[in-house]
Design a protein around this motif. Structure first.
Motif, PDB file in Angstrom:
ATOM      1  N   GLU A 134      46.460  18.948  52.488  1.00  0.00           N
ATOM      2  CA  GLU A 134      46.244  17.593  53.058  1.00  0.00           C
ATOM      3  C   GLU A 134      45.414  16.554  52.075  1.00  0.00           C
ATOM      4  O   GLU A 134      45.723  15.366  52.339  1.00  0.00           O
ATOM      5  CB  GLU A 134      45.509  17.828  54.377  1.00  0.00           C
TER       6      GLU A 134
ATOM      7  N   ALA B 291      48.388  15.330  50.029  1.00  0.00           N
ATOM      8  CA  ALA B 291      49.591  15.104  50.704  1.00  0.00           C
ATOM      9  C   ALA B 291      50.314  13.673  50.264  1.00  0.00           C
ATOM     10  O   ALA B 291      51.503  13.617  50.135  1.00  0.00           O
ATOM     11  CB  ALA B 291      49.535  15.516  52.227  1.00  0.00           C
ATOM     12  N   PRO B 292      49.572  12.618  50.688  1.00  0.00           N
ATOM     13  CA  PRO B 292      50.277  11.571  50.361  1.00  0.00           C
ATOM     14  C   PRO B 292      50.717  11.103  48.958  1.00  0.00           C
ATOM     15  O   PRO B 292      51.912  10.780  49.004  1.00  0.00           O
ATOM     16  CB  PRO B 292      48.963  10.377  50.889  1.00  0.00           C
TER      17      PRO B 292
ATOM     18  N   ALA C 214      51.861  23.242  49.187  1.00  0.00           N
ATOM     19  CA  ALA C 214      51.893  23.044  50.666  1.00  0.00           C
ATOM     20  C   ALA C 214      51.959  24.261  51.577  1.00  0.00           C
ATOM     21  O   ALA C 214      51.371  24.267  52.608  1.00  0.00           O
ATOM     22  CB  ALA C 214      52.881  22.057  50.938  1.00  0.00           C
TER      23      ALA C 214
ATOM     24  N   ALA D 217      51.092  17.257  57.356  1.00  0.00           N
ATOM     25  CA  ALA D 217      51.342  16.963  55.867  1.00  0.00           C
ATOM     26  C   ALA D 217      52.653  17.876  55.525  1.00  0.00           C
ATOM     27  O   ALA D 217      53.411  17.356  54.776  1.00  0.00           O
ATOM     28  CB  ALA D 217      50.210  17.349  55.250  1.00  0.00           C
TER      29      ALA D 217
ATOM     30  N   ASP E 251      55.732  15.921  56.722  1.00  0.00           N
ATOM     31  CA  ASP E 251      56.091  14.917  55.786  1.00  0.00           C
ATOM     32  C   ASP E 251      56.775  15.098  54.548  1.00  0.00           C
ATOM     33  O   ASP E 251      57.614  14.600  54.010  1.00  0.00           O
ATOM     34  CB  ASP E 251      54.657  14.142  55.538  1.00  0.00           C
TER      35      ASP E 251
END
Length: 93
Positions: free
Chosen positions: A9, A12-13, A38, A52, A55
């Motif tokens: 997390e 994650a972006p 992940a 996350a 996504d």
């Protein structure tokens, strides 16, 4: 980046942005390790996906036709205990 983060997390972006950006040269050296980070303990169908993880998988599905990201990383998906095709990944979402 991946090795320094305590949790997926945290990164994650950036990780999702890398997968979403695509490019056919971004395969085993970036997408695969991102996927494996992940799902470090492997995909467990008895536990819901985190936002996350969702996504990330959505980025793989959304860009798969243009980049071949799932097929190009089939060994990473297999190692994470996940489906190895777009339809299988989409079904998890």
């Amino acid at each position: 980046m991946l090795a320094l983060a305590e949790t997926f997390e945290e990164v994650a972006p950036v990780a999702v942005a890398i997968v979403a950006a695509g490019g056919t040269s971004v395969t085993d050296h970036e997408r695969g390790p991102i996927l494996f980070r992940a799902f470090a303990g492997g995909y467990d169908p008895t536990h819901p996906l985190t936002p996350a993880q969702r996504d990330l998988l959505r980025a793989f599905v959304d860009n798969d036709e243009a980049t071949g990201g799932i097929a190009g990383n089939v060994l990473w998906f297999r190692a994470a205990g996940m489906p190895e095709n777009r339809e299988g990944i989409a079904a998890l979402l």
